[in-house]
Design an enzyme around this catalytic site. Sequence first.
Site, PDB file in Angstrom:
ATOM      1  N   SER A 108       0.871  -1.181   0.000  1.00  0.00           N
ATOM      2  CA  SER A 108       0.000   0.000   0.000  1.00  0.00           C
ATOM      3  C   SER A 108       0.899   1.220   0.000  1.00  0.00           C
ATOM      4  O   SER A 108       2.071   1.139   0.398  1.00  0.00           O
ATOM      5  CB  SER A 108      -0.856   0.002   1.275  1.00  0.00           C
ATOM      6  N   TYR A 120      -2.538  -1.175  10.443  1.00  0.00           N
ATOM      7  CA  TYR A 120      -2.474  -1.379   8.987  1.00  0.00           C
ATOM      8  C   TYR A 120      -1.147  -0.863   8.428  1.00  0.00           C
ATOM      9  O   TYR A 120      -0.460  -1.558   7.668  1.00  0.00           O
ATOM     10  CB  TYR A 120      -3.657  -0.660   8.340  1.00  0.00           C
TER      11      TYR A 120
HETATM   12  P1  NAD Z   1     -11.150  -6.175  -0.453  1.00  0.00           P
HETATM   13  O1  NAD Z   1     -11.660  -6.129   0.924  1.00  0.00           O
HETATM   14  O2  NAD Z   1     -12.117  -6.190  -1.576  1.00  0.00           O
HETATM   15  O3  NAD Z   1     -10.165  -7.402  -0.685  1.00  0.00           O
HETATM   16  C1  NAD Z   1      -9.473  -8.061   0.318  1.00  0.00           C
HETATM   17  C2  NAD Z   1      -9.749  -9.527   0.163  1.00  0.00           C
HETATM   18  O4  NAD Z   1      -8.955 -10.262   1.094  1.00  0.00           O
HETATM   19  C3  NAD Z   1     -11.215  -9.852   0.459  1.00  0.00           C
HETATM   20  O5  NAD Z   1     -11.722 -10.640  -0.589  1.00  0.00           O
HETATM   21  C4  NAD Z   1     -11.133 -10.640   1.755  1.00  0.00           C
HETATM   22  O6  NAD Z   1     -12.146 -11.612   1.884  1.00  0.00           O
HETATM   23  C5  NAD Z   1      -9.774 -11.277   1.627  1.00  0.00           C
HETATM   24  N1  NAD Z   1      -9.260 -11.732   2.911  1.00  0.00           N
HETATM   25  C6  NAD Z   1      -9.266 -11.076   4.087  1.00  0.00           C
HETATM   26  N2  NAD Z   1      -8.741 -11.835   5.051  1.00  0.00           N
HETATM   27  C7  NAD Z   1      -8.393 -13.009   4.468  1.00  0.00           C
HETATM   28  C8  NAD Z   1      -7.808 -14.212   4.946  1.00  0.00           C
HETATM   29  N3  NAD Z   1      -7.488 -14.357   6.229  1.00  0.00           N
HETATM   30  N4  NAD Z   1      -7.591 -15.213   4.061  1.00  0.00           N
HETATM   31  C9  NAD Z   1      -7.922 -15.075   2.757  1.00  0.00           C
HETATM   32  N5  NAD Z   1      -8.470 -13.970   2.263  1.00  0.00           N
HETATM   33  C10 NAD Z   1      -8.718 -12.950   3.110  1.00  0.00           C
HETATM   34  O7  NAD Z   1     -10.172  -4.911  -0.578  1.00  0.00           O
HETATM   35  P2  NAD Z   1      -9.038  -4.576  -1.656  1.00  0.00           P
HETATM   36  O8  NAD Z   1      -8.949  -3.110  -1.695  1.00  0.00           O
HETATM   37  O9  NAD Z   1      -9.252  -5.305  -2.913  1.00  0.00           O
HETATM   38  O10 NAD Z   1      -7.725  -5.103  -0.938  1.00  0.00           O
HETATM   39  C11 NAD Z   1      -6.784  -5.972  -1.543  1.00  0.00           C
HETATM   40  C12 NAD Z   1      -5.381  -5.625  -1.067  1.00  0.00           C
HETATM   41  O11 NAD Z   1      -5.025  -4.339  -1.561  1.00  0.00           O
HETATM   42  C13 NAD Z   1      -5.233  -5.553   0.450  1.00  0.00           C
HETATM   43  O12 NAD Z   1      -3.990  -6.106   0.834  1.00  0.00           O
HETATM   44  C14 NAD Z   1      -5.243  -4.063   0.719  1.00  0.00           C
HETATM   45  O13 NAD Z   1      -4.567  -3.721   1.902  1.00  0.00           O
HETATM   46  C15 NAD Z   1      -4.525  -3.563  -0.506  1.00  0.00           C
HETATM   47  N6  NAD Z   1      -4.727  -2.147  -0.805  1.00  0.00           N
HETATM   48  C16 NAD Z   1      -5.951  -1.653  -1.177  1.00  0.00           C
HETATM   49  C17 NAD Z   1      -6.071  -0.318  -1.473  1.00  0.00           C
HETATM   50  C18 NAD Z   1      -7.376   0.297  -1.918  1.00  0.00           C
HETATM   51  O14 NAD Z   1      -7.432   1.521  -2.074  1.00  0.00           O
HETATM   52  N7  NAD Z   1      -8.421  -0.458  -2.153  1.00  0.00           N
HETATM   53  C19 NAD Z   1      -4.978   0.534  -1.376  1.00  0.00           C
HETATM   54  C20 NAD Z   1      -3.752   0.014  -0.992  1.00  0.00           C
HETATM   55  C21 NAD Z   1      -3.641  -1.335  -0.715  1.00  0.00           C
END
Ligand code: NAD
Length: 268
Positions: free
Chosen positions: A152, A165
């Site tokens: 991130s 986080y």
């Molecule tokens: P999201 O919540 O849609 O996706 C996260 C996924 O991880 C979900 O499907 C959830 O069920 C799964 N998950 C959570 N705990 C789990 C576990 N113990 N085992 C297996 N799966 C698990 O959100 P996203 O934004 O798509 O996030 C994906 C990644 O991107 C994350 O690591 C998040 O920190 C990172 N991220 C997102 C953003 C953003 O702006 N959306 C920015 C920076 C980083």
Amino acid sequence: SGKILENQVVLVTGSSSGIGAGIAVGMGKAGAKVVVNYRSSPEGAQKVVDEIKSQGGEAIAIQGDISKEEDVQKMFSQLCEHFGTIDILINNAGLQQDANLVDMTLAQWQKVIDVNLTGQFLCTREAVKEFMRRGLVEERSRAAGKIIFISSVHEVIPWAGHSNYAASKGGIKLFMQSIAQEVARHRIRVNGIAPGAIKTPINEDAWDTPEDEAELLKLIPYKRIGVPEDVAKVAVWLASDDSDYVHGETIFVDGGMTLYPAFAEGQG
Ligand code: NAD
């Protein structure tokens, strides 16, 4: 058909929604055989599998909580049974449990570290073991395996009210670099992607009204909130031989969020 990831097997953790779903679909389009890992949404995972198949790709869904050692080991044996081996790991699953420091419970701290950091460790260890067991298959790739960590912008930007986080993402940065240093001699290529604000369920509160969206755009010099496809395209390139000499690097996919946007008007 000469697709860029033809015949390579990819595991995308947490890919029943959001960025992971976008990456899984992108990998499928690039010719990879995709393992859609999910924790609690078989329906979401099935939708992603169906989308990949409807575009002529191959995919299966495998349940598993990446923070649990037994689940991760089971997931790897299931995927090796189905597809024979693995070529690419996308460490994507992650979550938030927001609280100010003085209100943060140990459970909130631990949950975020367990999933975001320990989960990536567990999956990385199993993938590297399989890459080393199988070794290089030159017809498929110039590398014996590729790992991409989804961290991130908060691997560098401090984030009040989200210290668990930010600590997990800062941890991913040095874990990624240390592993990159350690496994390079086995021709295993390790990199990270640091997304900025991407429209997904994790941050819906930050963009679901016009007011929230305008507030968020102040942090983005490029004045557009990202979509999962923005991250997916970079992930496909980083997983392919086109980036074969890129190693131990984090690519920021953030519309300039890390450019200190508060200074954009040149005040002072
Ligand atoms: P999201 O919540 O849609 O996706 C996260 C996924 O991880 C979900 O499907 C959830 O069920 C799964 N998950 C959570 N705990 C789990 C576990 N113990 N085992 C297996 N799966 C698990 O959100 P996203 O934004 O798509 O996030 C994906 C990644 O991107 C994350 O690591 C998040 O920190 C990172 N991220 C997102 C953003 C953003 O702006 N959306 C920015 C920076 C980083």
